[in-house]
Every structure is written in C-alpha cells, then in structure tokens.
Design a protein around this motif. Sequence first.
Motif, short mmCIF file in Angstrom:
data_model
loop_
_atom_site.label_atom_id
_atom_site.label_comp_id
_atom_site.label_asym_id
_atom_site.label_seq_id
_atom_site.Cartn_x
_atom_site.Cartn_y
_atom_site.Cartn_z
N HIS A 55 -81.40 34.89 46.35
CA HIS A 55 -79.99 34.56 46.13
C HIS A 55 -79.77 33.27 45.34
CE1 HIS A 55 -79.75 37.68 49.13
NE2 HIS A 55 -78.45 37.77 48.95
N ALA A 56 -80.57 32.23 45.64
CA ALA A 56 -80.33 30.94 44.96
C ALA A 56 -80.68 31.04 43.47
CB ALA A 56 -81.14 29.84 45.64
N CYS A 57 -81.86 31.56 43.18
CA CYS A 57 -82.27 31.66 41.76
C CYS A 57 -81.29 32.52 40.96
CB CYS A 57 -83.68 32.25 41.66
SG CYS A 57 -84.95 31.07 42.15
N GLU A 58 -80.81 33.57 41.60
CA GLU A 58 -79.89 34.48 40.93
C GLU A 58 -78.62 33.77 40.46
OE1 GLU A 58 -78.29 37.25 43.65
OE2 GLU A 58 -78.06 38.83 42.19
N ARG A 59 -78.25 32.71 41.17
CA ARG A 59 -77.02 31.98 40.81
C ARG A 59 -77.07 31.42 39.39
NH1 ARG A 59 -72.84 30.53 43.73
NH2 ARG A 59 -72.46 28.55 42.65
N VAL A 60 -78.27 31.05 38.95
CA VAL A 60 -78.39 30.49 37.59
C VAL A 60 -77.84 31.49 36.58
CG1 VAL A 60 -80.04 29.76 35.82
CG2 VAL A 60 -80.41 29.12 38.20
N LEU A 61 -78.04 32.78 36.84
CA LEU A 61 -77.64 33.80 35.87
C LEU A 61 -76.13 34.01 35.83
CD1 LEU A 61 -80.36 36.49 36.63
CD2 LEU A 61 -80.48 34.61 35.02
N TYR A 62 -75.48 34.01 37.01
CA TYR A 62 -74.04 34.33 36.99
C TYR A 62 -73.14 33.11 37.17
CZ TYR A 62 -74.25 34.42 42.14
OH TYR A 62 -74.44 34.09 43.45
N ALA A 63 -73.68 32.02 37.75
CA ALA A 63 -72.83 30.85 37.96
C ALA A 63 -73.26 29.67 37.10
CB ALA A 63 -72.84 30.45 39.43
N GLY A 64 -74.41 29.80 36.44
CA GLY A 64 -74.88 28.71 35.58
C GLY A 64 -75.45 27.57 36.39
N LEU A 65 -75.50 26.40 35.77
CA LEU A 65 -76.08 25.23 36.41
C LEU A 65 -74.98 24.25 36.81
CD1 LEU A 65 -79.06 24.74 33.95
CD2 LEU A 65 -79.18 25.60 36.28
N SER A 66 -74.98 23.87 38.08
CA SER A 66 -74.04 22.85 38.55
C SER A 66 -74.61 22.31 39.86
CB SER A 66 -72.65 23.44 38.80
OG SER A 66 -72.70 24.30 39.91
N PHE A 67 -74.16 21.12 40.24
CA PHE A 67 -74.67 20.52 41.47
C PHE A 67 -74.31 21.39 42.68
CE2 PHE A 67 -74.47 17.49 45.04
CZ PHE A 67 -75.79 17.11 45.03
N GLU A 68 -73.21 22.12 42.56
CA GLU A 68 -72.76 22.98 43.66
C GLU A 68 -73.85 24.00 44.06
OE1 GLU A 68 -71.18 26.43 43.84
OE2 GLU A 68 -70.83 25.96 45.95
#
Lengths: 565, 88
Positions: free
Chosen positions: A467-480
């Motif tokens: 789940h965490a790595c997948e966030r890079v793809l749809y939410a991009g990079l942010s401190f959140e």
Amino acid sequence: MLGLPPRPELIDEQRRLSHDQHRVSVVLAVLGVLALYAYLFTHAGALLGLPLPAQLCQKAGLEWADIFDKGQNVQSSLWMNRAHEFGNNDEEMLAYYLLLTAAFLWSYFLPVRYKRDALSFWTLVMVAVLYGWRSLAYFLAAHLTTYLVFHPDKRDRPWLAAMPGLLLGLALGEGLALPALLVVLPAVGFFLYVWIRPGLERPRLGPLVRAGAAHSILITFVVGSSLCGLLGTEGFPSLGLLLFLAHWMRLILYQVDYENGWVPRNLPLQGYLAHFLCPGMLTNWFTAIESQGYAYTESAFLAEDKNRIALSGVKLMLVGLVFMALGDWFTSRLVDLAGSLGIDAFSADIRAMSKHYAQGGSLITASVLLTSFLHLLKWTFFWAGVAHFKIGVWRICGFRMAAHFNLWLASTDLLTLWRRYTFHYRQFLVSAFYYPVFFRLAHWPVKLRIAAAIFAAAGVGNLVWGHACERVLYAGLSFENLTHFNRRWPYFVLLSAGITATYFYQMGRRAKRETWTRRTFAWDIACAVVTIQFYALLHVFAWSADQATLWDRWKMFLIGFGLYL
Amino acid sequence: MDREQIALRLKDYFERDHRRQGMALTSTTNLLEEWFLDSLAIVETVLFLERSFGAKFTGSDINGSSFKNIEALTELVFSRLQSPDGKG
C-alpha cells in the motif's frame, strides 16, 4: 502455480508445439471481444455510425441509464492512468484497443522465436503513443539501467552502457542543450558503469546494489517523501519513471528469482525486456495486478496450446466486461434495497460513512456492516473487472496466467479468503516475504515461525511494499506519505492476526473440514458471511476519510460488533 | 530410508492432510495444478518434511520442479537425507 526454473532445452520445443497451430476461429474470437470492448467503452460506435450502447439498451427496454457516460457509452473502469497525449480516456482506450489488436495479430502469427519480441515492441509503441516519446525514453533508460545492474556486461559494450545516458539526454534535452546532453550523458554513463561493474560481481556488494534497483520504489517513497517534507514541496516523478516504478512487484520478484538462481545470468536484453513488457501492463497500471517473477512468467508462457490459452483469455475478458458494466449498477440496487429497509448504506462508501461519524453523526451496527460489505463488493466488482481484462490480455498474448480472483465469496474462513482474493498480489507477498522469513527462522518454534512469516507478509510487506509504495504512483511524493498510515495500521495487524489465528486453528485439527457439500452447505453459508463481513469491516481502518481519527475508526469497527463506546 | 518409503509417507500425508474429494493421488499427479497445493499448503508440507525426515530446506527449494509431484518431492527429500548435514 509456482514458477518453474526455466529449462530452455525442454521448453523451446514444447513452446514451438504450443504455438504452431493457427486457428481462424480463435483469432476471430479475440478480435470480436476487443471490438466489443471498443464498442461498449469508447466512442468507436459513434465514429462508425453504429447505434450507441445506450440507444440499444433503451430499445431493449432496459432501465440501465446510470451505467452510461455522457457519450452514451458504458462507463469504463479501464483507464490509461495519467496519459495526456489524447483528449480523453475514451480516445486513449480506443487507441489502446487498436494497438492491442496489432500486437495480438503479430505475436499470434509470427514464428514462436519472434513472439515475445513482438509483444515487447508493441508495448513500447503503446508507451510512445499513449504517454509520449519522452516517457518512453525515461521508461527505457530506467529498465536498461536495471538490466545492466542484474546482468553486468563483461564485454563493456559501449552502446549498451551508454544507452541509458543517451535516452536520458533525449528525454531531458531541449534546444541547444540537446546535442551537449546527447554527448555528455552517454559518456558519463559509460565510464560510470565501467567503474561500477566490477563491484556488481562482488558477493556482498552485488546483491546490495541489485536489491537497491529492485526496491527503487521504496527508496523513491522514503527519500522523495522525506525531501518533500524538508523542502515543503510535493509532486510526481516523471511519467516514464512512474511507469517503470509501476513494475515494482515484478522487480522485487525478479531479484528474488535471480538470487535463487532461476534467472539466467547471461540473459540477453530482449529476454529481460520480454519479461516486463506485455500490453496487459498498460491499463490501470497504478496497481500492478500481474505481479509475478521471472520463473512464473517463463513457465506460464505457451505452457499449453496457445489457442486454448487465448480462448480462456477471451472468456475472462467477457466476465470482466460484465463486472465493469454492471458492478456499480448492481451495488446501487443493493444500496436502494437497504434504504427501503431503513438502513443507511452511505452509497456503499466507507469514506462517506466515516465522514458522517467524524462530524458527530450516529451509526448503527447494521449500517456499518452493510456499508463496509457493499463498499468491498463495489471495489471488488471494479477491480475484478480490471483484473480479468488485464489477465485476459496476457492470456491472448500466450501466457497461462492464473485468474486474480477465484470464487472468493465462497471462502469459509479468512485463510481461504487470503488464498482466493487478489491471487497475484498475494503471491507477491508470499514469495517476497512469507517464504524468506519462514526459512530464515528455521530454528524458531513452529507456531512462532508461522506467525512471524504471516505478519511479515500480510502485515509489514502488505503495508510497506504494497500500500505505501503504491502511493507514489497515484498520490506522488509528499511528506503526507510518511504519516498516511498512522491511522490505517490496525487493518494490517488485524488481518495478519486473523489469518494467523485461522491457520493455528486449522493446524490443530487432524483432518481439513470438507466444505460446500450438501451436508455442510448451511454452515458454509454462515461461515462465508462471517468471513467476508469481518474482512469488509477491517476496511473501516483502511478506507475511512482523513477526518476520521484512529479512535473514530476503532469505534466504528466495534459498532460493527454491536459495541457502542 | 529408501525412496519407496519416503514416497509412501508423502502419499499418506497428502491424502490425509490435503485430501481432494473424488481424486486419486499417484506418484506423478501434479501437486500444484491437479492436487492444488498452494503456498500455505506448501509451507505445511515443508514443516511435515522437516519433522518426519529431519531434513532442512531453503527458500530456493520451493519451486515448481521440486513440488511437481510425489516423485520429484521424494527425490528432493532423498537427496537431503544423503547429505551429511541434511541440507543438500
């Protein structure tokens, strides 16, 4: 299916036999289903002057108005994520279906030795057409670098070592800077590689560098998100790099297979690319469904007669089509039914329910249970539709890939559900985390060893590498990104605990209980309802709106059990 | 312990702990595709092998070749028993 370590001398002949029979009926069936997808989900009908899907439905007297979009096509959950080369998703998908048709015909009729290369070629064409040539350049540069890390080129062929730099120069360079970059970057890349290459052969450094390449998405996630926090910014990596990172599970399993000795050390570049490139990877690439390693893909390729594999793909695509077209409609009817019984199911949306609760609204047990169940059902219809299509594409291309979902509603315990739900993702977690931990802890007591392996896979692996790595793809990079799971971790802990408890319970029984026989039917229904409902309820931790605190999520979870705090 | 004894114990184990209704298990039945062993059943099988034969296994032993059928699995166990440390 587990991956077979490739045995080329046996496999080549078997593949030739599986490939040599061409059947017109199979070709027509594949073209037919692709045409059906194009007609239902894009504006191909309007372009060809055919009656539109919504008009046909109206003529047939079917009240399905809510399944159509503005263009009177069926709303599709197949997306070309983040593509900007065309005006809208319908056009992108139409281009995709046309290119897929060409890829299928080429790979079907070409001699078997060219089949994989044809699929790689057409996948690259698709990337260029749908995402632009700069994205293609980034994508290829990243893959070539990874190839060089895994398969050091002892001959120091300049063109190969310089290629990633050349592609980066093409992607980055504009105007007067372009010629300079096209000279400097390949030269730097070549000398850097010649300097680094001996290290790749060392017993400790080599695996470390390969692990770095395989886990590049995790490095991007941690370093990128931390930097965003420090600099107070946010954003996305380049699109081509994202397409590469979308292969993260396959890269990790490539490394697992490589360290197990199942990937030939002297694998040529086209053999490496053929493992990663298939037209099935391109739709909905935010979550890699076909997350399998080298050994699996190799043993799946032309594992039996290509016509039989292709026809099974057609069937899967037709099932996917029904899920995609009618899944939302069906769930909406169930929401309406619940409403008529006086139970608010919040449009089958846990986010809406949690927002309501976080703002001081009240909830009853039936509402929590039904909302979580219907949300899971809606998500599964959507995801099963996409997965069946994608696996279907792999199959028409000659890979005997297992289906992603397998009668999951008939699961009578959490362990069985874990086995039947999102098969390829689960296989990724098993191969990358479950087996390694299980074998590394050989000296531990059996139950502790199993519990550690399950928590490593369903808990830590699922959270961090899923789940965490997948966030890079749809939410991009942010401190959140780094704090996103502060409120969601109980989902992973409770899922792991539930699977472990079921496992231990079953270990304690001498014989496995038979299920779905005439004698056990009623009991199995009850078990299936409890299992699915528990799994659905866990999602109040994962899918609640940001407004809901961790305590709100626990309270909603307990309301599901009838406990009001 | 010879190959025949190992194969018999394996067959007994699969028929008892991983029974499949209406199916007959032979030494060449494909355990993964016909007997439907999955990853968790494979781990249970490894535990059974460790307990019953005292052999040690690693992650790379878990592959389609070793678990193809009882014949292949027998060969894996036999080779482990022949090696002095049980690790092959």
